[in-house]
Design an enzyme around this catalytic site. Sequence first.
Site, PDB file in Angstrom:
ATOM      1  CG  HIS A 105      78.814  17.601  37.948  1.00 42.29           C
ATOM      2  ND1 HIS A 105      78.282  16.518  38.609  1.00 42.29           N
ATOM      3  CD2 HIS A 105      77.868  18.562  37.980  1.00 42.29           C
ATOM      4  CE1 HIS A 105      77.056  16.810  39.009  1.00 42.29           C
ATOM      5  NE2 HIS A 105      76.785  18.057  38.656  1.00 42.29           N
ATOM      6  CG  HIS A 107      77.046  23.245  37.561  1.00 39.37           C
ATOM      7  ND1 HIS A 107      76.026  22.868  36.725  1.00 39.37           N
ATOM      8  CD2 HIS A 107      76.989  22.390  38.615  1.00 39.37           C
ATOM      9  CE1 HIS A 107      75.372  21.836  37.256  1.00 39.37           C
ATOM     10  NE2 HIS A 107      75.935  21.524  38.406  1.00 39.37           N
TER      11      HIS A 107
HETATM   12  P1  5GP Z   1      73.834  18.608  39.490  1.00 33.81           P
HETATM   13  O1  5GP Z   1      72.430  18.910  39.884  1.00 33.81           O
HETATM   14  O2  5GP Z   1      74.121  17.151  39.749  1.00 33.81           O
HETATM   15  O3  5GP Z   1      74.860  19.527  40.041  1.00 33.81           O
HETATM   16  O4  5GP Z   1      73.902  18.888  37.944  1.00 33.81           O
HETATM   17  C1  5GP Z   1      73.763  17.946  36.953  1.00 33.81           C
HETATM   18  C2  5GP Z   1      73.747  18.718  35.652  1.00 33.81           C
HETATM   19  O5  5GP Z   1      73.837  17.793  34.603  1.00 33.81           O
HETATM   20  C3  5GP Z   1      72.459  19.525  35.440  1.00 33.81           C
HETATM   21  O6  5GP Z   1      72.785  20.885  35.249  1.00 33.81           O
HETATM   22  C4  5GP Z   1      71.836  18.895  34.201  1.00 33.81           C
HETATM   23  O7  5GP Z   1      71.263  19.847  33.350  1.00 33.81           O
HETATM   24  C5  5GP Z   1      73.009  18.187  33.554  1.00 33.81           C
HETATM   25  N1  5GP Z   1      72.683  16.968  32.847  1.00 33.81           N
HETATM   26  C6  5GP Z   1      71.788  16.014  33.202  1.00 33.81           C
HETATM   27  N2  5GP Z   1      71.793  14.997  32.315  1.00 33.81           N
HETATM   28  C7  5GP Z   1      72.731  15.324  31.391  1.00 33.81           C
HETATM   29  C8  5GP Z   1      73.202  14.661  30.208  1.00 33.81           C
HETATM   30  O8  5GP Z   1      72.767  13.582  29.835  1.00 33.81           O
HETATM   31  N3  5GP Z   1      74.187  15.282  29.501  1.00 33.81           N
HETATM   32  C9  5GP Z   1      74.689  16.507  29.881  1.00 33.81           C
HETATM   33  N4  5GP Z   1      75.651  17.025  29.114  1.00 33.81           N
HETATM   34  N5  5GP Z   1      74.265  17.158  30.974  1.00 33.81           N
HETATM   35  C10 5GP Z   1      73.301  16.574  31.724  1.00 33.81           C
END
Ligand code: 5GP
Length: 142
Positions: A105, A107
């Site tokens: 993903h 951001h």
């Molecule tokens: P990463 O650290 O993997 O780059 O980011 C994961 C992102 O997913 C984080 O910014 C977190 O806030 C978001 N996130 C975690 N769980 C959920 C969820 O259940 N739904 C949504 N929409 N975002 C989530």
Amino acid sequence: MAETPYDPQNIFAKILRGEIPSHRVYEDQSVVAFMDVMPQGPGHTLVVPKAPSRNLLDADPAALGPLLKAVQKVALAVRKAFEADGVTILQFNEPASGQTVYHLHIHVIPRFEGIALKPHTGVMEKPEVLADDADKIRKALV
Ligand code: 5GP
């Protein structure tokens, strides 16, 4: 180094399959974009390819063109929707980098002069705020 296999039970895979809710702002044949539930700022959106991969490192290169196109589309929409001064694009690979959800993903975070980002995976936003923000972004996409 051995690759950790993709886990189809990760939270974004469940969102993509519609098994758990999200505030969707955009979808095309290759990607879905929805609000981050713990935004680092207003309008923090995640752009997620439908094709399964753990992160950028194991992604099919063919998925990356459509993904980046969608990121640009969403970045322009969040800039317009929030009248942002800039847009930060972030992407993490593996725990050491800060990755916490193991489906690729990107951001997309609107930025404002002099305002720092809130912590990564900090505080859960109210659903009504996320719904309102998603609505603003959807309107800016058309
Ligand atoms: P990463 O650290 O993997 O780059 O980011 C994961 C992102 O997913 C984080 O910014 C977190 O806030 C978001 N996130 C975690 N769980 C959920 C969820 O259940 N739904 C949504 N929409 N975002 C989530």
